[in-house]
Scaffold this motif. Sequence first.
Motif, PDB file in Angstrom:
ATOM      1  N   SER A  31      -7.688  21.806   4.340  1.00  0.00           N
ATOM      2  CA  SER A  31      -6.803  20.813   4.675  1.00  0.00           C
ATOM      3  C   SER A  31      -5.435  21.337   5.358  1.00  0.00           C
ATOM      4  CB  SER A  31      -6.316  19.820   3.461  1.00  0.00           C
ATOM      5  OG  SER A  31      -7.428  19.068   2.982  1.00  0.00           O
ATOM      6  N   TYR A  32      -4.864  20.736   6.240  1.00  0.00           N
ATOM      7  CA  TYR A  32      -3.617  21.363   6.855  1.00  0.00           C
ATOM      8  C   TYR A  32      -2.717  20.392   7.428  1.00  0.00           C
ATOM      9  CZ  TYR A  32      -6.731  21.243  11.061  1.00  0.00           C
ATOM     10  OH  TYR A  32      -7.447  20.811  12.091  1.00  0.00           O
ATOM     11  N   PHE A  33      -1.636  20.557   7.482  1.00  0.00           N
ATOM     12  CA  PHE A  33      -0.555  19.858   8.060  1.00  0.00           C
ATOM     13  C   PHE A  33       0.334  20.631   8.810  1.00  0.00           C
ATOM     14  CE2 PHE A  33      -1.631  18.312   3.945  1.00  0.00           C
ATOM     15  CZ  PHE A  33      -2.124  17.096   4.075  1.00  0.00           C
TER      16      PHE A  33
ATOM     17  N   VAL B 110       0.871  -1.286  -0.021  1.00  0.00           N
ATOM     18  CA  VAL B 110       0.083  -0.029   0.047  1.00  0.00           C
ATOM     19  C   VAL B 110       0.917   1.094  -0.045  1.00  0.00           C
ATOM     20  CG1 VAL B 110      -1.981   1.294   1.051  1.00  0.00           C
ATOM     21  CG2 VAL B 110      -1.813  -1.155   1.225  1.00  0.00           C
ATOM     22  N   TYR B 111       1.736   1.161   0.741  1.00  0.00           N
ATOM     23  CA  TYR B 111       2.869   2.412   0.986  1.00  0.00           C
ATOM     24  C   TYR B 111       4.343   1.876   0.905  1.00  0.00           C
ATOM     25  CZ  TYR B 111      -0.852   5.718   2.177  1.00  0.00           C
ATOM     26  OH  TYR B 111      -1.849   6.366   2.228  1.00  0.00           O
ATOM     27  N   ARG B 112       5.308   2.778   0.274  1.00  0.00           N
ATOM     28  CA  ARG B 112       6.583   2.663   0.406  1.00  0.00           C
ATOM     29  C   ARG B 112       7.129   4.195   0.585  1.00  0.00           C
ATOM     30  NH1 ARG B 112      10.680  -0.950   0.448  1.00  0.00           N
ATOM     31  NH2 ARG B 112       9.275  -2.609  -0.535  1.00  0.00           N
ATOM     32  N   LEU B 113       7.224   4.595   1.551  1.00  0.00           N
ATOM     33  CA  LEU B 113       7.819   5.769   2.094  1.00  0.00           C
ATOM     34  C   LEU B 113       9.173   5.945   2.341  1.00  0.00           C
ATOM     35  CD1 LEU B 113       4.726   6.722   4.421  1.00  0.00           C
ATOM     36  CD2 LEU B 113       4.752   6.922   1.834  1.00  0.00           C
ATOM     37  N   SER B 114       9.913   6.555   1.399  1.00  0.00           N
ATOM     38  CA  SER B 114      11.518   6.820   1.590  1.00  0.00           C
ATOM     39  C   SER B 114      11.754   7.978   2.520  1.00  0.00           C
ATOM     40  CB  SER B 114      12.023   7.008   0.295  1.00  0.00           C
ATOM     41  OG  SER B 114      11.894   5.937  -0.641  1.00  0.00           O
ATOM     42  N   GLU B 115      12.679   8.198   3.077  1.00  0.00           N
ATOM     43  CA  GLU B 115      13.354   9.018   3.929  1.00  0.00           C
ATOM     44  C   GLU B 115      13.397  10.057   3.093  1.00  0.00           C
ATOM     45  OE1 GLU B 115      17.395  10.749   5.914  1.00  0.00           O
ATOM     46  OE2 GLU B 115      17.383   8.738   5.184  1.00  0.00           O
ATOM     47  N   SER B 116      12.622  11.398   3.654  1.00  0.00           N
ATOM     48  CA  SER B 116      12.304  12.643   2.661  1.00  0.00           C
ATOM     49  C   SER B 116      12.077  13.673   3.784  1.00  0.00           C
ATOM     50  CB  SER B 116      10.988  12.548   1.761  1.00  0.00           C
ATOM     51  OG  SER B 116       9.934  12.284   2.696  1.00  0.00           O
ATOM     52  N   ASN B 117      11.914  15.141   3.066  1.00  0.00           N
ATOM     53  CA  ASN B 117      11.543  16.221   3.784  1.00  0.00           C
ATOM     54  C   ASN B 117       9.993  16.323   3.922  1.00  0.00           C
ATOM     55  OD1 ASN B 117      10.274  17.117   1.205  1.00  0.00           O
ATOM     56  ND2 ASN B 117      12.242  18.299   0.828  1.00  0.00           N
ATOM     57  N   LEU B 118       9.564  17.037   4.894  1.00  0.00           N
ATOM     58  CA  LEU B 118       8.084  17.138   5.174  1.00  0.00           C
ATOM     59  C   LEU B 118       7.128  17.217   3.854  1.00  0.00           C
ATOM     60  CD1 LEU B 118       5.671  16.886   6.846  1.00  0.00           C
ATOM     61  CD2 LEU B 118       6.266  19.316   7.418  1.00  0.00           C
ATOM     62  N   ARG B 119       7.335  17.963   2.980  1.00  0.00           N
ATOM     63  CA  ARG B 119       6.537  18.237   1.687  1.00  0.00           C
ATOM     64  C   ARG B 119       6.569  17.207   1.012  1.00  0.00           C
ATOM     65  NH1 ARG B 119       5.672  23.427  -0.688  1.00  0.00           N
ATOM     66  NH2 ARG B 119       4.013  22.928  -2.528  1.00  0.00           N
TER      67      ARG B 119
ATOM     68  N   ILE C  62       5.930  27.019  14.689  1.00  0.00           N
ATOM     69  CA  ILE C  62       4.996  26.542  13.793  1.00  0.00           C
ATOM     70  C   ILE C  62       5.586  26.285  12.650  1.00  0.00           C
ATOM     71  CG2 ILE C  62       2.820  26.809  12.970  1.00  0.00           C
ATOM     72  CD1 ILE C  62       1.958  28.752  15.209  1.00  0.00           C
ATOM     73  N   SER C  63       5.407  25.166  12.097  1.00  0.00           N
ATOM     74  CA  SER C  63       5.863  24.773  10.485  1.00  0.00           C
ATOM     75  C   SER C  63       4.635  23.993   9.859  1.00  0.00           C
ATOM     76  CB  SER C  63       7.379  24.196  10.592  1.00  0.00           C
ATOM     77  OG  SER C  63       7.059  22.973  11.192  1.00  0.00           O
ATOM     78  N   GLY C  64       5.003  23.654   8.751  1.00  0.00           N
ATOM     79  CA  GLY C  64       4.196  22.794   8.006  1.00  0.00           C
ATOM     80  C   GLY C  64       3.372  23.515   6.750  1.00  0.00           C
ATOM     81  N   PHE C  65       2.169  22.992   6.299  1.00  0.00           N
ATOM     82  CA  PHE C  65       1.594  23.462   5.127  1.00  0.00           C
ATOM     83  C   PHE C  65      -0.103  23.583   5.576  1.00  0.00           C
ATOM     84  CE2 PHE C  65       5.207  20.969   4.110  1.00  0.00           C
ATOM     85  CZ  PHE C  65       5.714  21.889   3.132  1.00  0.00           C
ATOM     86  N   VAL C  66      -0.646  24.314   4.636  1.00  0.00           N
ATOM     87  CA  VAL C  66      -2.033  24.448   4.593  1.00  0.00           C
ATOM     88  C   VAL C  66      -2.258  24.349   3.267  1.00  0.00           C
ATOM     89  CG1 VAL C  66      -2.698  25.926   6.643  1.00  0.00           C
ATOM     90  CG2 VAL C  66      -2.199  26.886   4.449  1.00  0.00           C
ATOM     91  N   ALA C  67      -3.439  23.731   2.894  1.00  0.00           N
ATOM     92  CA  ALA C  67      -3.953  23.428   1.300  1.00  0.00           C
ATOM     93  C   ALA C  67      -4.578  25.071   0.855  1.00  0.00           C
ATOM     94  CB  ALA C  67      -4.950  22.498   1.224  1.00  0.00           C
TER      95      ALA C  67
ATOM     96  N   VAL D 122       0.566  25.276   0.816  1.00  0.00           N
ATOM     97  CA  VAL D 122       1.202  26.608   1.146  1.00  0.00           C
ATOM     98  C   VAL D 122       1.763  26.598   2.420  1.00  0.00           C
ATOM     99  CG1 VAL D 122       0.286  29.067   1.945  1.00  0.00           C
ATOM    100  CG2 VAL D 122      -0.942  27.805  -0.017  1.00  0.00           C
ATOM    101  N   PRO D 123       3.455  26.764   2.156  1.00  0.00           N
ATOM    102  CA  PRO D 123       4.211  26.536   3.742  1.00  0.00           C
ATOM    103  C   PRO D 123       3.756  27.585   4.512  1.00  0.00           C
ATOM    104  CG  PRO D 123       5.525  27.770   1.605  1.00  0.00           C
ATOM    105  CD  PRO D 123       3.729  27.172   1.089  1.00  0.00           C
ATOM    106  N   ILE D 124       3.990  26.991   5.917  1.00  0.00           N
ATOM    107  CA  ILE D 124       3.759  27.905   6.983  1.00  0.00           C
ATOM    108  C   ILE D 124       5.003  27.837   7.707  1.00  0.00           C
ATOM    109  CG2 ILE D 124       2.153  27.994   9.151  1.00  0.00           C
ATOM    110  CD1 ILE D 124       0.519  28.434   6.785  1.00  0.00           C
ATOM    111  N   GLU D 125       5.354  29.038   8.366  1.00  0.00           N
ATOM    112  CA  GLU D 125       6.382  29.029   9.129  1.00  0.00           C
ATOM    113  C   GLU D 125       6.607  30.351  10.142  1.00  0.00           C
ATOM    114  OE1 GLU D 125       9.855  26.885  10.289  1.00  0.00           O
ATOM    115  OE2 GLU D 125       8.996  26.527   8.266  1.00  0.00           O
TER     116      GLU D 125
END
Length: 607
Positions: free
Chosen positions: A283-285, A197-206, A233-238, A222-225
């Motif tokens: 949506s937000y992360f 179902v998933y194979r997630l390699s080491e990566s950055n957040l995005r 606070i960091s991450g993203f909102v859609a 849209v990046p949040i910082e």
Amino acid sequence: MSDIIQLLPDHVANQIAAGEVVQRPASVVKELLENSIDAGASCIKLILKDAGKTLIQVIDDGKGMSVTDARLSFERHATSKIRAAEDLFQLHTKGFRGEALASIAAIAHVEMKTKQEDQELGTHLKIEGSKVTYQEMASTPTGTSISVKNLFYNIPARRNFLKSDTVETRHIIDEFQRISLAHPEITFSLHHNSNEVYRLSESNLRKRVVSIFGSKMNEKLVPIEEETEMISISGFVAKPEYAKKKRGEQFFFVNDRFVKSPYLHHAVVAAFDGLLEQGSHPSYFLYLKVPTKSIDINIHPTKTEVKFDDEKALYAILRATVKHSLGQYSIAPVLDFNRDSNLDTPYDFSKKTSVPSTPKITVDPTFNPFKTETKRESSSSVGSTYVPKKETTSWESLYVATEEKVEQEDLFETTSEHHQANKTFQIQKKYLLSSIKSGVVLIHQSLAHQRVLYEEFLESITVKEVSSQQLLFPITISFSSAEIETIYTLKSDLESVGFDFDEFTKESVTIKGTPPSISESKITNVLEELLANVDLDVPDTNYNPFDVMAKSFAKSLAIKTGTYLSQKEQENLVNNLFSCKEPSIAPDGRATFKTLTLNEIDQLFQG
């Protein structure tokens, strides 16, 4: 009188603890994955069979355990994270419950292989119902592998309360997504019934967000910082245009731990004020880093709730940060004092030599706003014409509609003169009002149509011969890997109601045929509604995929609030509703209509 209080045996205490720790297979997945992360693993593999009911296996390359630690880890109140009560408020790790492995071992067959890097041989343990049945030295890679088989084998009542494989898999995927989103630096994989179902390699957040929710997610983020003394606070909102009708991709992480916080969720929604359609959800992360002493994560058994020291300040900071980012990326309206080229003089006009004359304005010097207006002769001049208002008897007449017919049509929305005597009227494009012998009946048009469609779908699925309309051109719809997995598990059921699938990939599904009642433009909405309804907590014994489909189809295809209905359409809907087997209840259990008797109406006007 003899003593009646006694200490519980360990195996009974463990089963009681298991009731708090293990509600479903997803609970086991969460505990085991968090233990692997705390062990410093860089690669974690999750293997499932039958939605975790038959097997949950987690393999990691962490630091492993010694022989003594391996055995102690299955004892109650065993943890490597806490030495004193004060440590509960300075936690940087995840698996600090001290009940998890003991509780899991009390209700399942558990097998563990573990080895530390400096050891030649590791430890192999087997435990059934809290009893160690096997312990030997074994050759095994550095790290830990834990297999949990036959969950709730000794508590059949609990096993009977598990939902369908589709629903339980969805819960496991939710936990897997939350943990893998919190740790993009770790490689994760998920296999279910030999399907990757998933194979997630080491990566950055995005990249981690995109790899979980599909490549199309990249353009939505849209990046949040923001960095303050109180919080980072960091991450993203859609972007607002990608907001969903259903709550889905909404993730808060506090110190790398997934949490639910209605208060902070409200702060994010407030930042989107004026940018979202009614009923849409952003949506937000979002990743929050706060001092460990300023939060209490131990207020809930599942540790998904958190209590902050100064919530009001965090609310203000979060709302302002999201709002600023939306404005910075030209998504939210912001003040801009730069020259706007759209306000420049048009090119053609700039070449003209004539200068436009300034219009003259004539003011009526006799006008008095506090006097009743009377008819006056119109006066005209070069610049403008003063046209007095029609004579009125008082200021209250300003609130009278200009045409009585317009008012009648707005209230009842009738369509023609010969229908004036009809018994059915539409109110605010939402309700139908119908007169009956004992009074009136008020019908919710959308819920009523859902009931009609629901029964039609059930009849066509169970009674009539299934047919499929082939699309002129097959359409491909993008979904996340988790959603594709859910649709794939429902593939045979969907085909039996008229869907014809061409191809499944990890991020899309191609459809070449649909049930005759579903138009091409509605396919995406129908499948999204179905995915949302699959998450309903339906006991496995009563779970009926066709019923879920019928509810999904009915809800997504029914007429919506705000839809104008002609007199004929109103009458058809009312007649179809009262021809149903259960006309009074919508598929989701809400009432489709309410009746007001003449006595109840009379009481409304009694003094």
